[in-house]
Scaffold this motif. Structure first.
Motif, mmCIF file in Angstrom:
data_model
loop_
_atom_site.group_PDB
_atom_site.id
_atom_site.type_symbol
_atom_site.label_atom_id
_atom_site.label_comp_id
_atom_site.label_asym_id
_atom_site.label_seq_id
_atom_site.Cartn_x
_atom_site.Cartn_y
_atom_site.Cartn_z
ATOM 1 N N SER A 193 0.829 -1.197 0.000
ATOM 2 C CA SER A 193 0.000 0.000 0.000
ATOM 3 C C SER A 193 0.868 1.253 0.000
ATOM 4 O O SER A 193 1.943 1.286 0.607
ATOM 5 N N ASN A 194 0.351 2.287 -0.639
ATOM 6 C CA ASN A 194 1.043 3.571 -0.641
ATOM 7 C C ASN A 194 1.083 4.212 0.739
ATOM 8 O O ASN A 194 1.860 5.136 0.963
ATOM 9 N N ILE A 195 0.279 3.717 1.688
ATOM 10 C CA ILE A 195 0.313 4.280 3.040
ATOM 11 C C ILE A 195 1.037 3.380 4.040
ATOM 12 O O ILE A 195 1.097 3.693 5.222
ATOM 13 N N SER A 196 1.600 2.261 3.567
ATOM 14 C CA SER A 196 2.434 1.421 4.436
ATOM 15 C C SER A 196 3.747 2.165 4.681
ATOM 16 O O SER A 196 4.103 3.073 3.922
ATOM 17 N N PRO A 197 4.500 1.802 5.718
ATOM 18 C CA PRO A 197 5.772 2.501 5.966
ATOM 19 C C PRO A 197 6.712 2.494 4.754
ATOM 20 O O PRO A 197 7.283 3.533 4.406
ATOM 21 N N LEU A 198 6.850 1.356 4.074
ATOM 22 C CA LEU A 198 7.709 1.293 2.899
ATOM 23 C C LEU A 198 7.102 2.101 1.752
ATOM 24 O O LEU A 198 7.816 2.837 1.052
ATOM 25 N N GLY A 199 5.792 2.002 1.559
ATOM 26 C CA GLY A 199 5.125 2.761 0.505
ATOM 27 C C GLY A 199 5.290 4.256 0.680
ATOM 28 O O GLY A 199 5.570 4.984 -0.275
ATOM 29 N N VAL A 200 5.131 4.730 1.912
ATOM 30 C CA VAL A 200 5.306 6.159 2.212
ATOM 31 C C VAL A 200 6.736 6.592 1.910
ATOM 32 O O VAL A 200 6.978 7.657 1.331
ATOM 33 N N ALA A 201 7.708 5.748 2.291
ATOM 34 C CA ALA A 201 9.120 6.084 2.066
ATOM 35 C C ALA A 201 9.459 6.148 0.578
ATOM 36 O O ALA A 201 10.227 7.013 0.146
ATOM 37 N N LEU A 202 8.892 5.254 -0.218
ATOM 38 C CA LEU A 202 9.205 5.191 -1.648
ATOM 39 C C LEU A 202 8.450 6.234 -2.466
ATOM 40 O O LEU A 202 8.958 6.717 -3.484
ATOM 41 N N TYR A 203 7.253 6.582 -2.038
ATOM 42 C CA TYR A 203 6.365 7.463 -2.802
ATOM 43 C C TYR A 203 7.033 8.809 -3.093
ATOM 44 O O TYR A 203 7.551 9.472 -2.215
ATOM 45 N N GLY A 204 7.025 9.199 -4.356
ATOM 46 C CA GLY A 204 7.577 10.488 -4.756
ATOM 47 C C GLY A 204 9.078 10.507 -4.987
ATOM 48 O O GLY A 204 9.647 11.518 -5.388
ATOM 49 N N LYS A 205 9.735 9.381 -4.762
ATOM 50 C CA LYS A 205 11.187 9.303 -4.938
ATOM 51 C C LYS A 205 11.525 8.975 -6.387
ATOM 52 O O LYS A 205 10.670 8.615 -7.177
ATOM 53 N N GLN A 206 12.832 9.087 -6.696
ATOM 54 C CA GLN A 206 13.342 8.796 -8.026
ATOM 55 C C GLN A 206 14.482 7.797 -7.905
ATOM 56 O O GLN A 206 15.008 7.563 -6.814
ATOM 57 N N THR A 207 14.872 7.238 -9.049
ATOM 58 C CA THR A 207 16.008 6.312 -9.078
ATOM 59 C C THR A 207 17.238 6.999 -8.493
ATOM 60 O O THR A 207 17.535 8.142 -8.822
ATOM 61 N N GLY A 208 17.939 6.287 -7.600
ATOM 62 C CA GLY A 208 19.138 6.812 -6.960
ATOM 63 C C GLY A 208 18.894 7.425 -5.598
ATOM 64 O O GLY A 208 19.827 7.586 -4.808
ATOM 65 N N ALA B 206 15.778 6.448 0.761
ATOM 66 C CA ALA B 206 14.585 6.761 1.543
ATOM 67 C C ALA B 206 14.686 6.115 2.915
ATOM 68 O O ALA B 206 15.266 5.039 3.068
ATOM 69 N N VAL B 207 14.134 6.779 3.907
ATOM 70 C CA VAL B 207 14.102 6.241 5.272
ATOM 71 C C VAL B 207 12.717 5.654 5.517
ATOM 72 O O VAL B 207 11.708 6.356 5.409
ATOM 73 N N VAL B 208 12.680 4.374 5.822
ATOM 74 C CA VAL B 208 11.430 3.685 6.133
ATOM 75 C C VAL B 208 11.219 3.768 7.639
ATOM 76 O O VAL B 208 12.052 3.313 8.418
ATOM 77 N N LYS B 209 10.108 4.365 8.039
ATOM 78 C CA LYS B 209 9.808 4.533 9.467
ATOM 79 C C LYS B 209 8.776 3.492 9.876
ATOM 80 O O LYS B 209 7.579 3.769 9.950
ATOM 81 N N ALA B 210 9.278 2.287 10.115
ATOM 82 C CA ALA B 210 8.418 1.177 10.521
ATOM 83 C C ALA B 210 8.248 1.221 12.035
ATOM 84 O O ALA B 210 9.053 1.828 12.743
ATOM 85 N N PRO B 211 7.196 0.572 12.546
ATOM 86 C CA PRO B 211 7.028 0.525 14.003
ATOM 87 C C PRO B 211 8.270 -0.068 14.673
ATOM 88 O O PRO B 211 8.797 -1.086 14.246
ATOM 89 N N ASN B 212 8.771 0.606 15.663
ATOM 90 C CA ASN B 212 9.907 0.165 16.492
ATOM 91 C C ASN B 212 11.256 0.180 15.785
ATOM 92 O O ASN B 212 12.240 -0.282 16.357
ATOM 93 N N ARG B 213 11.325 0.680 14.534
ATOM 94 C CA ARG B 213 12.633 0.751 13.875
ATOM 95 C C ARG B 213 12.555 1.635 12.642
ATOM 96 O O ARG B 213 11.494 1.834 12.072
ATOM 97 N N GLU B 214 13.720 2.144 12.257
ATOM 98 C CA GLU B 214 13.855 2.871 11.004
ATOM 99 C C GLU B 214 14.987 2.222 10.226
ATOM 100 O O GLU B 214 15.949 1.739 10.820
ATOM 101 N N TYR B 215 14.866 2.213 8.911
ATOM 102 C CA TYR B 215 15.943 1.687 8.082
ATOM 103 C C TYR B 215 15.926 2.394 6.738
ATOM 104 O O TYR B 215 14.939 3.056 6.376
#
Length: 197
Positions: A159-174, A177-186
């Motif tokens: 989903s575009n509103i999942s932590p990974l979806g939010v991090a990827l949305y609007g980005k470009q190749t290269g 992005a920081v994924v802000k998942a519950p209890n961790r960021e990566y």
């Protein structure tokens, strides 16, 4: 009454929803009505398990039909210019040769074109297949970004509103992005993407 949230769907997601609606309404609902009538004809309804099961299924069918109708009333369908051109061509052909068999497809194509929002190919959005590097373990992964209605992480559709979806949305190749998942960021690095719809 508060405004409903607009659901963003891909073309394939909408077509899947439309097919489910037709199956439920045109096949399962009709069969269920027959099942209710057959069970009712057995007599005493107070201890009739077949009747209870048929009525429970009737409620499930009606609830799902309402959910799909609500999703359709509050949706935009995201598609690329290429898909739009193909759908316009298909609509013109269907209108020339409309039959009972093709009327459902014409209805679907018309709905998509009336509720469309064009995608751009310069940034990641719904309808994109994204190839990225997960920097936690240097593992390359691929996901499709979809709306919440059609998300299925086990099938690679996030989903575009999942932590990974939010991090990827609007980005470009290269981009990283920081994924802000519950209890961790990566961090993930976008290796490439393509617009699928």
């Amino acid at each position: 009454m508060a405004n409903k949230k607009i659901q963003e769907l891909t073309v394939s997601g909408f077509e899947k929803l439309q097919a489910e609606y037709r199956q439920l309404n045109d096949v399962e609902k009709v069969q269920n009505q027959e099942d209710v009538a057959t069970a009712r004809a057995q007599g005493d309804l107070s201890e009739n398990a077949d009747y209870d099961a048929a009525r429970a299924r009737q409620g499930e069918i009606e609830d799902r039909l309402r959910q799909i109708e609500e999703a359709k009333q509050n949706c935009v369908i995201l598609l690329s210019r290429e898909v739009e051109k193909a759908l316009l061509k298909e609509k013109a052909e269907l209108e020339k040769t409309e039959t009972i068999e093709t009327s459902a497809r014409l209805e679907t194509v018309t709905f998509i074109l009336e509720h469309k929002k064009l995608l751009t190919s310069d940034r990641i959005s719904i309808g994109c297949k994204v190839h990225y590097l997960d920097k936690r373990n240097n593992e390359e992964k691929t996901v499709n970004i979809v709306g919440t209605v059609e998300a299925n992480p086990f099938d690679g559709k996030i989903s575009n509103i999942s932590p990974l979806g939010v991090a990827l949305y609007g980005k470009q190749t290269g981009d990283v992005a920081v994924v802000k998942a519950p209890n961790r960021e990566y961090e993930v690095e976008i290796l490439g993407f393509e617009v699928l719809e």
